[in-house]
Design an enzyme around this catalytic site. Structure first.
Site, mmCIF file in Angstrom:
data_model
loop_
_atom_site.group_PDB
_atom_site.id
_atom_site.type_symbol
_atom_site.label_atom_id
_atom_site.label_comp_id
_atom_site.label_asym_id
_atom_site.label_seq_id
_atom_site.Cartn_x
_atom_site.Cartn_y
_atom_site.Cartn_z
ATOM 1 N N ARG A 20 0.842 -1.216 0.000
ATOM 2 C CA ARG A 20 0.000 0.000 0.000
ATOM 3 C C ARG A 20 0.874 1.263 0.000
ATOM 4 O O ARG A 20 0.930 1.988 -0.991
ATOM 5 C CB ARG A 20 -0.960 -0.036 1.212
ATOM 6 C CG ARG A 20 -2.065 0.987 1.177
ATOM 7 C CD ARG A 20 -1.668 2.389 1.592
ATOM 8 N NE ARG A 20 -1.081 2.439 2.926
ATOM 9 C CZ ARG A 20 -0.511 3.540 3.407
ATOM 10 N NH1 ARG A 20 -0.464 4.655 2.702
ATOM 11 N NH2 ARG A 20 0.042 3.529 4.622
ATOM 12 N N ASP A 21 1.585 1.512 1.081
ATOM 13 C CA ASP A 21 2.376 2.745 1.169
ATOM 14 C C ASP A 21 3.472 2.737 0.113
ATOM 15 O O ASP A 21 3.810 3.781 -0.459
ATOM 16 C CB ASP A 21 2.982 2.869 2.571
ATOM 17 C CG ASP A 21 3.261 4.296 2.991
ATOM 18 O OD1 ASP A 21 3.158 5.199 2.139
ATOM 19 O OD2 ASP A 21 3.592 4.523 4.163
ATOM 20 N N HIS A 212 5.418 4.444 12.668
ATOM 21 C CA HIS A 212 5.485 4.392 11.202
ATOM 22 C C HIS A 212 6.535 5.411 10.758
ATOM 23 O O HIS A 212 6.249 6.598 10.629
ATOM 24 C CB HIS A 212 4.082 4.738 10.670
ATOM 25 C CG HIS A 212 3.942 4.727 9.184
ATOM 26 N ND1 HIS A 212 3.245 3.756 8.502
ATOM 27 C CD2 HIS A 212 4.367 5.591 8.231
ATOM 28 C CE1 HIS A 212 3.248 4.015 7.207
ATOM 29 N NE2 HIS A 212 3.935 5.138 7.013
ATOM 30 N N HIS A 214 9.528 6.911 8.248
ATOM 31 C CA HIS A 214 10.134 6.990 6.911
ATOM 32 C C HIS A 214 11.611 7.327 7.112
ATOM 33 O O HIS A 214 11.995 7.945 8.110
ATOM 34 C CB HIS A 214 9.406 8.044 6.064
ATOM 35 C CG HIS A 214 8.051 7.594 5.603
ATOM 36 N ND1 HIS A 214 7.763 7.324 4.281
ATOM 37 C CD2 HIS A 214 6.907 7.347 6.281
ATOM 38 C CE1 HIS A 214 6.497 6.938 4.176
ATOM 39 N NE2 HIS A 214 5.948 6.945 5.385
ATOM 40 N N CYS A 245 4.887 9.305 0.038
ATOM 41 C CA CYS A 245 3.491 9.723 0.002
ATOM 42 C C CYS A 245 3.342 10.715 -1.133
ATOM 43 O O CYS A 245 4.032 11.737 -1.163
ATOM 44 C CB CYS A 245 3.062 10.366 1.319
ATOM 45 S SG CYS A 245 1.332 10.884 1.259
ATOM 46 N N ASN A 254 9.762 4.202 3.251
ATOM 47 C CA ASN A 254 9.523 3.772 4.622
ATOM 48 C C ASN A 254 10.736 3.029 5.157
ATOM 49 O O ASN A 254 11.580 2.560 4.393
ATOM 50 C CB ASN A 254 8.347 2.786 4.652
ATOM 51 C CG ASN A 254 7.030 3.426 4.334
ATOM 52 O OD1 ASN A 254 6.764 3.785 3.205
ATOM 53 N ND2 ASN A 254 6.196 3.569 5.346
HETATM 54 P P1 HMG Z 1 -12.986 14.778 -2.388
HETATM 55 O O1 HMG Z 1 -12.701 15.161 -3.789
HETATM 56 O O2 HMG Z 1 -13.128 15.872 -1.373
HETATM 57 O O3 HMG Z 1 -14.242 13.807 -2.325
HETATM 58 O O4 HMG Z 1 -11.837 13.789 -1.943
HETATM 59 P P2 HMG Z 1 -15.776 14.107 -2.104
HETATM 60 O O5 HMG Z 1 -16.173 13.558 -0.793
HETATM 61 O O6 HMG Z 1 -16.080 15.557 -2.407
HETATM 62 O O7 HMG Z 1 -16.430 13.232 -3.273
HETATM 63 C C1 HMG Z 1 -16.163 13.536 -4.646
HETATM 64 C C2 HMG Z 1 -16.463 12.310 -5.498
HETATM 65 O O8 HMG Z 1 -15.554 11.280 -5.142
HETATM 66 C C3 HMG Z 1 -17.872 11.729 -5.287
HETATM 67 O O9 HMG Z 1 -18.288 11.215 -6.561
HETATM 68 C C4 HMG Z 1 -17.647 10.580 -4.358
HETATM 69 O O10 HMG Z 1 -18.577 9.518 -4.476
HETATM 70 C C5 HMG Z 1 -16.281 10.093 -4.810
HETATM 71 P P3 HMG Z 1 -19.385 11.979 -7.436
HETATM 72 O O11 HMG Z 1 -20.587 12.053 -6.542
HETATM 73 O O12 HMG Z 1 -18.771 13.326 -7.707
HETATM 74 O O13 HMG Z 1 -19.511 11.105 -8.638
HETATM 75 N N1 HMG Z 1 -15.561 9.423 -3.719
HETATM 76 C C6 HMG Z 1 -15.039 8.191 -3.787
HETATM 77 N N2 HMG Z 1 -14.984 7.272 -4.756
HETATM 78 C C7 HMG Z 1 -14.373 6.094 -4.465
HETATM 79 N N3 HMG Z 1 -13.871 5.807 -3.258
HETATM 80 C C8 HMG Z 1 -13.888 6.706 -2.256
HETATM 81 C C9 HMG Z 1 -14.495 7.949 -2.513
HETATM 82 N N4 HMG Z 1 -14.700 9.040 -1.745
HETATM 83 C C10 HMG Z 1 -15.346 9.927 -2.489
HETATM 84 N N5 HMG Z 1 -13.360 6.385 -1.061
HETATM 85 C C11 HMG Z 1 -11.099 11.929 -0.618
HETATM 86 C C12 HMG Z 1 -11.810 13.270 -0.625
HETATM 87 C C13 HMG Z 1 -10.871 11.525 0.830
HETATM 88 C C14 HMG Z 1 -11.969 10.901 -1.330
HETATM 89 C C15 HMG Z 1 -9.767 12.076 -1.374
HETATM 90 O O14 HMG Z 1 -9.084 13.142 -0.804
HETATM 91 C C16 HMG Z 1 -8.900 10.844 -1.286
HETATM 92 O O15 HMG Z 1 -9.207 9.817 -1.840
HETATM 93 N N6 HMG Z 1 -7.758 10.947 -0.603
HETATM 94 C C17 HMG Z 1 -6.853 9.815 -0.418
HETATM 95 C C18 HMG Z 1 -5.449 10.279 -0.308
HETATM 96 C C19 HMG Z 1 -4.522 9.116 -0.043
HETATM 97 O O16 HMG Z 1 -4.825 7.963 -0.279
HETATM 98 N N7 HMG Z 1 -3.316 9.428 0.456
HETATM 99 C C20 HMG Z 1 -2.299 8.458 0.748
HETATM 100 C C21 HMG Z 1 -2.590 7.680 2.006
HETATM 101 S S1 HMG Z 1 -2.148 8.528 3.510
HETATM 102 C C22 HMG Z 1 -0.494 8.155 3.722
HETATM 103 O O17 HMG Z 1 0.126 7.627 2.841
HETATM 104 C C23 HMG Z 1 0.160 8.404 5.039
HETATM 105 C C24 HMG Z 1 0.379 7.135 5.841
HETATM 106 O O18 HMG Z 1 1.195 6.221 5.141
HETATM 107 C C25 HMG Z 1 1.037 7.445 7.178
HETATM 108 C C26 HMG Z 1 2.227 8.379 7.082
HETATM 109 O O19 HMG Z 1 3.229 8.037 6.459
HETATM 110 O O20 HMG Z 1 2.096 9.477 7.619
HETATM 111 C C27 HMG Z 1 -0.949 6.429 6.134
HETATM 112 MG MG MG Z 2 3.564 6.290 5.161
#
Ligand code: HMG
Ligand code: MG
Length: 311
Positions: A20-21, A212, A214, A245, A254
């Site tokens: 995933r990450d 966690h 990096h 990320c 990581n």
């Molecule tokens: P948004 O654009 O604000 O979404 O994104 P929304 O709520 O306004 O919805 C817009 C459209 O997206 C809608 O469709 C929803 O249905 C659809 P429409 O009605 O316009 O046709 N939608 C989705 N579709 C599929 N699956 C979903 C979903 N949600 C809404 N889950 C949102 C907000 C949260 C969705 C977006 O910002 C997002 O997907 N972000 C994910 C970012 C991400 O994955 N980042 C990496 C992970 S975090 C990380 O790596 C850190 C970590 O490793 C720890 C560390 O290292 O610190 C964990």
């Molecule tokens: Mg991470």
């Protein structure tokens, strides 16, 4: 040679995040069959918690847009397979496929909450609250990630009280486990100990905390050792050191699972992981990605024949 050090846990659970990450950060999209094989090989190497994918918006993270195709290919494995869910839509998608472990992901800073979730910190916590409640009602295990616990590329160093507030909110919602993310790899061991103590003072016990790290500044293992000395027993790591990320500039790989296992083996701490098989998996994955693993341990051991390769 195995030489135990005093006051360290007897056993550590590694929360493997490479699929995933790691893969969310690849420039190219890895074929679904290769991801499934990666997860299978990780399980075969003895990892018991393997974060499989994210049910996030496919346009935000196109590398993981195949979550619906991938999850059924690996869900029969005898390991825990947590998946990331950013909101109710993500939880629906995960539960529909039978996911039993989900993770919400919050931020200690406003800048990253906006970049990663398109929400303020409080707005994202308000989104998570019903997600965590429903996941718990469905009997799922819920992890709460907190990103930018030590530093943030836009805001600089992050005050402890900001991190503690978000951690406490996730615990109050019902998260079973927290993961403290050093998303851009700027933490140092004293800072880690200070944050863990602050969390304990605010009634967040060490036994619900994972770390966690990096490895941007080469501190991930030193930070891990500090956390172990504090009593932490859940450590996130990524096979081969894959990762980063896409929403945080300056986030690099990581902590490599192999580097972690090498240190833990030397300390006589049980992980259940077969290091030879794990290295062989990362060498195989590096071939798929077309570049060598950044893990020192993979580089050191990857040249010698591994049991997995000979089969
Ligand atoms: P948004 O654009 O604000 O979404 O994104 P929304 O709520 O306004 O919805 C817009 C459209 O997206 C809608 O469709 C929803 O249905 C659809 P429409 O009605 O316009 O046709 N939608 C989705 N579709 C599929 N699956 C979903 C979903 N949600 C809404 N889950 C949102 C907000 C949260 C969705 C977006 O910002 C997002 O997907 N972000 C994910 C970012 C991400 O994955 N980042 C990496 C992970 S975090 C990380 O790596 C850190 C970590 O490793 C720890 C560390 O290292 O610190 C964990
Ligand atoms: Mg991470």
């Amino acid at each position: 040679m195995v030489v135990p050090a005093p006051d360290l846990p007897a056993r550590i659970r590694i929360h493997e995040v490479g699929a995933r990450d790691g893969l969310q950060n690849e420039k190219s999209t890895v074929p679904t069959a290769v991801k499934a094989e990666f997860v299978r090989r990780l399980a075969d190497a003895g990892l018991t918690t393997i974060e499989a994918t994210s049910f996030v918006h496919p346009k935000w993270v196109p590398q993981l847009a195949d979550a619906e195709e991938l999850f059924p290919l690996v869900s029969g494995l005898p390991v825990a397979l947590p998946v990331l869910v950013p909101n109710a839509r993500g939880l629906d998608r995960a539960l529909a496929l039978g996911a039993r472990r989900v993770a919400v992901f919050a931020s200690a800073t406003e800048s990253f909450a906006k970049a990663n979730l398109n929400r303020t910190v409080d707005e994202s916590l308000a989104v998570f609250e019903p997600v965590v409640r429903r996941a718990k009602d469905e009997g799922a295990h819920v992890r709460g990630y907190v990103s930018m616990c030590f530093g943030d590329p836009w805001e600089g160093s992050v005050p402890l009280h900001q991190v503690v507030r978000v951690c406490a909110a996730l615990r109050d919602m019902g998260c079973d486990e927290l993961s403290l993310g050093d998303t851009i790899g700027v933490a140092t061991p004293g800072h880690v100990l200070e944050l863990l103590s602050s969390l304990n003072e605010q009634a967040v016990p060490t036994n619900v905390i994972g770390v966690h790290f990096h490895d941007t500044y080469g501190q991930a293992l030193a930070n891990t050792l500090a956390a172990l000395q504090h009593g932490v027993t859940v450590v996130d790591a990524s096979a081969g050191g894959l990762g980063g990320c896409p929403f945080a500039k300056s986030a690099t790989g990581n902590l490599a699972t192999e580097d972690l296992v090498w240190m833990l083996q030397g300390l006589g701490i049980d992980t259940g992981v077969d290091l030879g098989r794990l290295v062989a998996t990362s060498v195989w994955m590096a071939d798929q990605l077309g570049r060598p693993s950044p893990s020192r341990t993979v580089r050191a051991l990857g040249r010698t024949p591994q049991p997995h390769k000979e089969q």
